[in-house]
Design a protein around this motif. Structure first.
Motif, PDB file in Angstrom:
ATOM      1  N   TYR A   3       0.845  -1.190   0.000  1.00 29.87           N
ATOM      2  CA  TYR A   3       0.000   0.000   0.000  1.00 29.87           C
ATOM      3  C   TYR A   3       0.883   1.243   0.000  1.00 29.87           C
ATOM      4  CZ  TYR A   3      -3.622  -3.255   1.611  1.00 29.87           C
ATOM      5  OH  TYR A   3      -4.491  -4.311   1.719  1.00 29.87           O
ATOM      6  N   ARG A   4       0.401   2.281  -0.636  1.00 27.84           N
ATOM      7  CA  ARG A   4       1.043   3.589  -0.528  1.00 27.84           C
ATOM      8  C   ARG A   4       0.509   4.252   0.730  1.00 27.84           C
ATOM      9  NH1 ARG A   4      -0.490   7.268  -3.752  1.00 27.84           N
ATOM     10  NH2 ARG A   4      -2.141   6.150  -4.889  1.00 27.84           N
ATOM     11  N   THR A   5       1.409   4.701   1.571  1.00 26.81           N
ATOM     12  CA  THR A   5       1.025   5.302   2.840  1.00 26.81           C
ATOM     13  C   THR A   5       1.254   6.810   2.792  1.00 26.81           C
ATOM     14  OG1 THR A   5       1.631   3.290   4.031  1.00 26.81           O
ATOM     15  CG2 THR A   5       1.427   5.301   5.319  1.00 26.81           C
ATOM     16  N   HIS A   6       0.244   7.557   3.281  1.00 29.12           N
ATOM     17  CA  HIS A   6       0.357   9.015   3.338  1.00 29.12           C
ATOM     18  C   HIS A   6      -0.088   9.490   4.721  1.00 29.12           C
ATOM     19  CE1 HIS A   6       0.853   9.805  -1.077  1.00 29.12           C
ATOM     20  NE2 HIS A   6       0.277   8.614  -1.137  1.00 29.12           N
ATOM     21  N   ILE A   7       0.499  10.559   5.167  1.00 31.68           N
ATOM     22  CA  ILE A   7       0.025  11.293   6.340  1.00 31.68           C
ATOM     23  C   ILE A   7      -0.508  12.618   5.825  1.00 31.68           C
ATOM     24  CG2 ILE A   7       0.614  12.304   8.563  1.00 31.68           C
ATOM     25  CD1 ILE A   7       0.928   9.289   8.539  1.00 31.68           C
ATOM     26  N   VAL A   8      -1.797  12.893   6.048  1.00 34.61           N
ATOM     27  CA  VAL A   8      -2.410  14.088   5.473  1.00 34.61           C
ATOM     28  C   VAL A   8      -2.925  14.999   6.580  1.00 34.61           C
ATOM     29  CG1 VAL A   8      -3.035  12.827   3.368  1.00 34.61           C
ATOM     30  CG2 VAL A   8      -4.699  13.047   5.199  1.00 34.61           C
ATOM     31  N   SER A   9      -2.850  16.277   6.339  1.00 34.85           N
ATOM     32  CA  SER A   9      -3.300  17.267   7.313  1.00 34.85           C
ATOM     33  C   SER A   9      -4.628  17.887   6.930  1.00 34.85           C
ATOM     34  CB  SER A   9      -2.245  18.369   7.464  1.00 34.85           C
ATOM     35  OG  SER A   9      -2.017  19.008   6.221  1.00 34.85           O
ATOM     36  N   GLN A  56      -3.551  14.669  11.471  1.00 34.09           N
ATOM     37  CA  GLN A  56      -2.438  13.892  10.925  1.00 34.09           C
ATOM     38  C   GLN A  56      -2.992  12.523  10.526  1.00 34.09           C
ATOM     39  OE1 GLN A  56       1.514  14.214  12.871  1.00 34.09           O
ATOM     40  NE2 GLN A  56       1.587  11.984  12.813  1.00 34.09           N
ATOM     41  N   TYR A  57      -3.937  12.536   9.594  1.00 31.23           N
ATOM     42  CA  TYR A  57      -4.635  11.319   9.223  1.00 31.23           C
ATOM     43  C   TYR A  57      -3.685  10.351   8.516  1.00 31.23           C
ATOM     44  CZ  TYR A  57      -9.257  13.366  10.208  1.00 31.23           C
ATOM     45  OH  TYR A  57     -10.363  13.914  10.817  1.00 31.23           O
ATOM     46  N   ILE A  58      -3.783   9.083   8.874  1.00 38.13           N
ATOM     47  CA  ILE A  58      -3.042   8.036   8.172  1.00 38.13           C
ATOM     48  C   ILE A  58      -3.957   7.449   7.096  1.00 38.13           C
ATOM     49  CG2 ILE A  58      -1.915   5.788   8.373  1.00 38.13           C
ATOM     50  CD1 ILE A  58      -1.251   6.478  11.267  1.00 38.13           C
ATOM     51  N   VAL A  59      -3.481   7.417   5.862  1.00 40.22           N
ATOM     52  CA  VAL A  59      -4.279   6.855   4.771  1.00 40.22           C
ATOM     53  C   VAL A  59      -3.424   5.888   3.966  1.00 40.22           C
ATOM     54  CG1 VAL A  59      -5.862   8.810   4.621  1.00 40.22           C
ATOM     55  CG2 VAL A  59      -3.777   8.828   3.276  1.00 40.22           C
ATOM     56  N   LEU A  60      -4.051   4.825   3.530  1.00 34.72           N
ATOM     57  CA  LEU A  60      -3.395   3.804   2.715  1.00 34.72           C
ATOM     58  C   LEU A  60      -4.126   3.693   1.380  1.00 34.72           C
ATOM     59  CD1 LEU A  60      -2.262   3.107   5.554  1.00 34.72           C
ATOM     60  CD2 LEU A  60      -2.485   0.690   4.939  1.00 34.72           C
ATOM     61  N   TYR A  61      -3.349   3.689   0.291  1.00 35.58           N
ATOM     62  CA  TYR A  61      -3.918   3.566  -1.047  1.00 35.58           C
ATOM     63  C   TYR A  61      -3.510   2.232  -1.670  1.00 35.58           C
ATOM     64  CZ  TYR A  61      -5.233   8.517  -1.151  1.00 35.58           C
ATOM     65  OH  TYR A  61      -5.810   9.740  -0.903  1.00 35.58           O
ATOM     66  N   ASP A  62      -4.450   1.634  -2.350  1.00 36.59           N
ATOM     67  CA  ASP A  62      -4.191   0.488  -3.209  1.00 36.59           C
ATOM     68  C   ASP A  62      -4.411   0.976  -4.636  1.00 36.59           C
ATOM     69  OD1 ASP A  62      -4.001  -1.868  -4.558  1.00 36.59           O
ATOM     70  OD2 ASP A  62      -5.813  -2.778  -3.720  1.00 36.59           O
ATOM     71  N   GLY A  63      -3.338   1.330  -5.308  1.00 37.22           N
ATOM     72  CA  GLY A  63      -3.478   2.026  -6.585  1.00 37.22           C
ATOM     73  C   GLY A  63      -4.073   3.394  -6.336  1.00 37.22           C
ATOM     74  N   GLU A  64      -5.199   3.686  -6.983  1.00 39.27           N
ATOM     75  CA  GLU A  64      -5.880   4.962  -6.780  1.00 39.27           C
ATOM     76  C   GLU A  64      -7.010   4.850  -5.761  1.00 39.27           C
ATOM     77  OE1 GLU A  64      -4.856   7.891  -8.069  1.00 39.27           O
ATOM     78  OE2 GLU A  64      -3.176   6.640  -8.711  1.00 39.27           O
ATOM     79  N   MET A  65      -7.271   3.633  -5.277  1.00 39.70           N
ATOM     80  CA  MET A  65      -8.356   3.423  -4.328  1.00 39.70           C
ATOM     81  C   MET A  65      -7.885   3.679  -2.899  1.00 39.70           C
ATOM     82  SD  MET A  65     -10.559  -0.036  -3.508  1.00 39.70           S
ATOM     83  CE  MET A  65      -9.146  -0.836  -2.736  1.00 39.70           C
ATOM     84  N   ALA A  67      -7.772   2.585   0.471  1.00 36.49           N
ATOM     85  CA  ALA A  67      -7.981   1.254   1.049  1.00 36.49           C
ATOM     86  C   ALA A  67      -8.184   1.280   2.558  1.00 36.49           C
ATOM     87  CB  ALA A  67      -6.800   0.346   0.710  1.00 36.49           C
ATOM     88  N   ALA A  68      -7.657   2.281   3.230  1.00 37.57           N
ATOM     89  CA  ALA A  68      -7.782   2.358   4.684  1.00 37.57           C
ATOM     90  C   ALA A  68      -7.466   3.777   5.139  1.00 37.57           C
ATOM     91  CB  ALA A  68      -6.845   1.361   5.365  1.00 37.57           C
ATOM     92  N   ALA A  69      -8.035   4.150   6.280  1.00 41.19           N
ATOM     93  CA  ALA A  69      -7.781   5.488   6.821  1.00 41.19           C
ATOM     94  C   ALA A  69      -8.053   5.497   8.316  1.00 41.19           C
ATOM     95  CB  ALA A  69      -8.654   6.531   6.122  1.00 41.19           C
ATOM     96  N   LEU A  70      -7.310   6.328   9.011  1.00 40.91           N
ATOM     97  CA  LEU A  70      -7.458   6.495  10.455  1.00 40.91           C
ATOM     98  C   LEU A  70      -7.515   7.981  10.782  1.00 40.91           C
ATOM     99  CD1 LEU A  70      -7.274   5.096  13.350  1.00 40.91           C
ATOM    100  CD2 LEU A  70      -4.851   5.706  13.262  1.00 40.91           C
ATOM    101  N   PRO A  71      -8.642   8.482  11.285  1.00 37.22           N
ATOM    102  CA  PRO A  71      -8.658   9.870  11.771  1.00 37.22           C
ATOM    103  C   PRO A  71      -7.705  10.002  12.953  1.00 37.22           C
ATOM    104  CG  PRO A  71     -10.888   8.955  11.588  1.00 37.22           C
ATOM    105  CD  PRO A  71      -9.929   7.817  11.463  1.00 37.22           C
ATOM    106  N   LEU A  72      -6.722  10.859  12.839  1.00 38.99           N
ATOM    107  CA  LEU A  72      -5.672  10.949  13.854  1.00 38.99           C
ATOM    108  C   LEU A  72      -5.275  12.398  14.052  1.00 38.99           C
ATOM    109  CD1 LEU A  72      -3.871   9.044  15.621  1.00 38.99           C
ATOM    110  CD2 LEU A  72      -2.149   9.227  13.811  1.00 38.99           C
ATOM    111  N   TYR A  73      -5.052  12.770  15.317  1.00 39.79           N
ATOM    112  CA  TYR A  73      -4.674  14.137  15.655  1.00 39.79           C
ATOM    113  C   TYR A  73      -3.472  14.122  16.587  1.00 39.79           C
ATOM    114  CZ  TYR A  73      -9.334  15.198  13.918  1.00 39.79           C
ATOM    115  OH  TYR A  73     -10.456  15.292  13.130  1.00 39.79           O
TER     116      TYR A  73
END
Length: 379
Positions: A3-9, A56-65, A67-73
């Protein structure tokens, strides 16, 4: 799977369509997880870095989809959480150890259970937990706290090294009632009598109530509600978490989930309650008054929403945090969960022992409450 992992604000980095599609795929999702609600909290400044809530949300992508996310602060305090760790923070301070910043997965100011480890499948959820564990280990935080997850997710976090904590809320269940009186008939006589007396006091005080669905709420009614909400917080020497911009935003972006109950007397609007709902569950949220009328809070925040649930066929009414007094109004105890990880080994050991003792107390409390049912014994 990689999975591609991102931390988004900002949720804008994910997009409303992707986010809401993931939310809709979760079992027991609710309106508080929606893009509209969370984005309104952030953009209004209610839950923002300036108020101690750094997304500081953690999000996981499977390609462009997605796939998972965690609301995080990243949190610099413990306000607005409803699972209290003030004593833990105080213990850290007394020993010269920093408790803040910490990581918190929750819906700000919202003690409502629901998915936190949102994922399209079990594999993606397991990967999300792995990323959370790696993130907290690499961060300079004292701890991570996941509040009000479903028990299944709490158990998965326990397997990943988190400690579990339980609490109690009070929820009302609709047994297919045709009207409010049919619900009252299921209660013990004293409970029925008290509820009727409370409603009669409000009517005899000359108060009338109206229910306004979200699409029909005017801007002047949002201004009124905000005044009531802020006035009541200030009367209790507290600072309100939310602002008029937030209420206006959810009024515009999620009107189908909103019910406003407004109380009037002698031509003046004097109080209001705001509840959030979907097709299956109504959630008691915010209340405020400009003039005090005995029992008006119960009428506007409990009995009017209960009548709405019965009329609309809504199956459950979650009354919010704490409130043993709700049992006298037909609400029953329900266990809630949270999961906690602490980086400091000595404090982790001490808090684990505390949680074990607390669990015994919660178990006893649940047993005691279940023996005090407000309903008549089954014949």
């Amino acid at each position: 799977m990689n999975y591609r992992t991102h931390i988004v604000s900002s949720l804008l980095e994910i997009g409303q369509q992707r986010w809401d599609a993931l939310v809709a795929a979760q079992e027991d999702s609710n309106p508080f997880l929606s893009f509209a609600f969370l984005h309104a909290l952030h953009e209004s400044g209610s839950a923002a870095p300036e108020t101690g809530w750094q997304p500081q949300y953690i999000v996981l992508y499977d390609g462009e989809m997605l796939a998972a996310a965690l609301p995080l602060y990243v949190k610099g305090h413990s306000y607005g959480e409803y699972v209290f760790d003030w004593a833990w923070a105080d213990a850290y301070q007394r020993h010269g150890v920093e408790y803040y910043p910490k990581l918190l997965s929750a819906i700000p100011f919202t003690p409502v259970a629901g998915p936190r480890l949102m994922a399209v499948d079990a594999e993606a959820r397991a990967a999300l937990i792995d990323v959370l564990v790696a993130t907290q280990a690499a961060s300079e935080v004292s701890s991570t706290h996941v509040l009000f997850p479903p028990e299944e997710h709490a158990r998965q976090l326990q397997e990943a090294g988190f400690m579990l904590r339980s609490g109690v809320q009070f929820h009302w269940l609709n047994q297919g009632y045709e009207c409010f009186d049919e619900f009252l008939a299921t209660l013990e006589q004293k409970k029925r009598k008290n509820i009727r007396a409370e409603r009669r006091k409000v009517a005899e005080a000359g108060v009338t109530l109206r229910r306004v669905r979200g699409r029909d709420v005017t801007d002047s009614e949002w201004v009124l509600f905000n005044r009531c909400y802020r006035h009541t917080y200030q009367a209790h020497y507290s600072t309100p978490y939310l602002n008029l911009d937030f209420f206006r935003r959810i009024g515009q972006t999620m009107p189908d989930n909103i019910l406003l109950v407004i109380a009037s007397r002698e031509g003046r609007d004097i109080a209001a309650s705001l509840v959030i709902h979907d097709e299956s569950t109504l959630f008691g949220r915010y209340w405020g008054e400009l003039e005090h009328v005995p029992c008006l809070h119960f009428e506007a925040a409990y009995y009017q929403p209960l009548e709405f649930c019965i009329e609309q066929g809504i199956k459950a009414f979650e009354g919010g945090a704490q409130g043993e007094h709700k049992m006298a109004r037909g609400f029953l105890p329900t266990r809630t969960w949270s999961a906690h990880w602490l980086a400091h080994p000595s404090f982790a050991d001490a808090i684990e022992r505390f949680l074990e003792r607390e669990k015994g107390g919660i178990d006893d409390y649940m047993d005691e409450l279940n023996e005090r049912s407000p309903f008549k014994p089954a014949s």
